[in-house]
Write a protein that holds these residues in place. Structure first.
Motif, PDB file in Angstrom:
ATOM      1  N   LEU A  88       4.176  79.999  14.162  1.00 49.81           N
ATOM      2  CA  LEU A  88       3.974  78.962  15.156  1.00 49.81           C
ATOM      3  C   LEU A  88       4.403  77.631  14.557  1.00 49.81           C
ATOM      4  O   LEU A  88       4.011  77.284  13.444  1.00 49.81           O
ATOM      5  CB  LEU A  88       2.503  78.877  15.569  1.00 49.81           C
ATOM      6  N   ASP A  89       5.186  76.861  15.303  1.00 47.86           N
ATOM      7  CA  ASP A  89       5.620  75.538  14.885  1.00 47.86           C
ATOM      8  C   ASP A  89       5.039  74.531  15.856  1.00 47.86           C
ATOM      9  O   ASP A  89       5.511  74.388  16.977  1.00 47.86           O
ATOM     10  CB  ASP A  89       7.141  75.450  14.851  1.00 47.86           C
ATOM     11  N   CYS A  90       3.997  73.820  15.411  1.00 46.82           N
ATOM     12  CA  CYS A  90       3.302  72.852  16.262  1.00 46.82           C
ATOM     13  C   CYS A  90       3.568  71.424  15.776  1.00 46.82           C
ATOM     14  O   CYS A  90       2.695  70.571  15.853  1.00 46.82           O
ATOM     15  CB  CYS A  90       1.809  73.136  16.283  1.00 46.82           C
ATOM     16  N   SER A  91       4.752  71.155  15.267  1.00 46.91           N
ATOM     17  CA  SER A  91       5.055  69.841  14.690  1.00 46.91           C
ATOM     18  C   SER A  91       5.438  68.814  15.744  1.00 46.91           C
ATOM     19  O   SER A  91       5.748  67.682  15.408  1.00 46.91           O
ATOM     20  CB  SER A  91       6.171  69.970  13.660  1.00 46.91           C
ATOM     21  N   LYS A  92       5.421  69.170  17.025  1.00 52.30           N
ATOM     22  CA  LYS A  92       5.820  68.243  18.085  1.00 52.30           C
ATOM     23  C   LYS A  92       4.727  67.261  18.384  1.00 52.30           C
ATOM     24  O   LYS A  92       3.588  67.485  18.382  1.00 52.30           O
ATOM     25  CB  LYS A  92       6.194  69.004  19.353  1.00 52.30           C
TER      26      LYS A  92
ATOM     27  N   THR B 227       7.297  79.973  23.591  1.00 52.12           N
ATOM     28  CA  THR B 227       6.344  78.889  23.353  1.00 52.12           C
ATOM     29  C   THR B 227       4.943  79.406  23.634  1.00 52.12           C
ATOM     30  O   THR B 227       4.742  80.323  24.449  1.00 52.12           O
ATOM     31  CB  THR B 227       6.629  77.670  24.253  1.00 52.12           C
ATOM     32  N   TYR B 228       3.968  78.788  22.955  1.00 47.84           N
ATOM     33  CA  TYR B 228       2.573  79.174  23.147  1.00 47.84           C
ATOM     34  C   TYR B 228       1.723  77.913  22.997  1.00 47.84           C
ATOM     35  O   TYR B 228       1.665  77.318  21.917  1.00 47.84           O
ATOM     36  CB  TYR B 228       2.160  80.214  22.112  1.00 47.84           C
ATOM     37  N   LYS B 229       1.095  77.479  24.081  1.00 42.35           N
ATOM     38  CA  LYS B 229       0.238  76.292  24.115  1.00 42.35           C
ATOM     39  C   LYS B 229       0.930  75.074  23.505  1.00 42.35           C
ATOM     40  O   LYS B 229       0.390  74.379  22.663  1.00 42.35           O
ATOM     41  CB  LYS B 229      -1.084  76.550  23.390  1.00 42.35           C
ATOM     42  N   GLY B 230       2.171  74.842  23.898  1.00 40.23           N
ATOM     43  CA  GLY B 230       2.917  73.681  23.435  1.00 40.23           C
ATOM     44  C   GLY B 230       3.558  73.841  22.063  1.00 40.23           C
ATOM     45  O   GLY B 230       4.186  72.922  21.558  1.00 40.23           O
ATOM     46  N   CYS B 231       3.403  74.981  21.437  1.00 42.44           N
ATOM     47  CA  CYS B 231       3.996  75.243  20.115  1.00 42.44           C
ATOM     48  C   CYS B 231       5.159  76.217  20.275  1.00 42.44           C
ATOM     49  O   CYS B 231       5.149  77.079  21.165  1.00 42.44           O
ATOM     50  CB  CYS B 231       2.971  75.847  19.160  1.00 42.44           C
ATOM     51  N   ASP B 232       6.131  76.081  19.416  1.00 39.90           N
ATOM     52  CA  ASP B 232       7.260  77.015  19.423  1.00 39.90           C
ATOM     53  C   ASP B 232       6.911  78.235  18.586  1.00 39.90           C
ATOM     54  O   ASP B 232       6.307  78.124  17.517  1.00 39.90           O
ATOM     55  CB  ASP B 232       8.519  76.356  18.830  1.00 39.90           C
TER      56      ASP B 232
END
Length: 73
Positions: free
Chosen positions: A69-73, A48-53
């Motif tokens: 980076l997957d920041c869809s959360k 994880t990086y700054k809340g992204c997977d």
């Protein structure tokens, strides 16, 4: 009937008989009833990086990896 016609008829009969036998065994073969296929994914969450997977993508045919980076959360 000459010898040539006899052997020709015998050969054709053997070929047809073998083909029908193979087809019969293929048709009688039991099919797998409880066979479940688990899909294989090309993606894996590795960090994880700054809340992204961080997703790792790999092509199974080549030894290459790409990261997203997957920041869809």
């Amino acid at each position: 009937m000459t010898d040539f016609e006899y052997y020709k008829t015998l050969t054709i009969g053997v070929i047809i008989g073998a083909s029908l036998t193979i087809l019969g065994f293929y048709m009688v073969k039991p099919s797998p009833q409880n066979h479940t296929v688990t899909p294989k994914s090309n993606f894996a969450v590795v960090d994880t990086y700054k809340g992204c997977d961080i997703l790792q993508w790999s092509d199974h045919q080549m030894a290459t990896y790409k990261y997203f980076l997957d920041c869809s959360k």
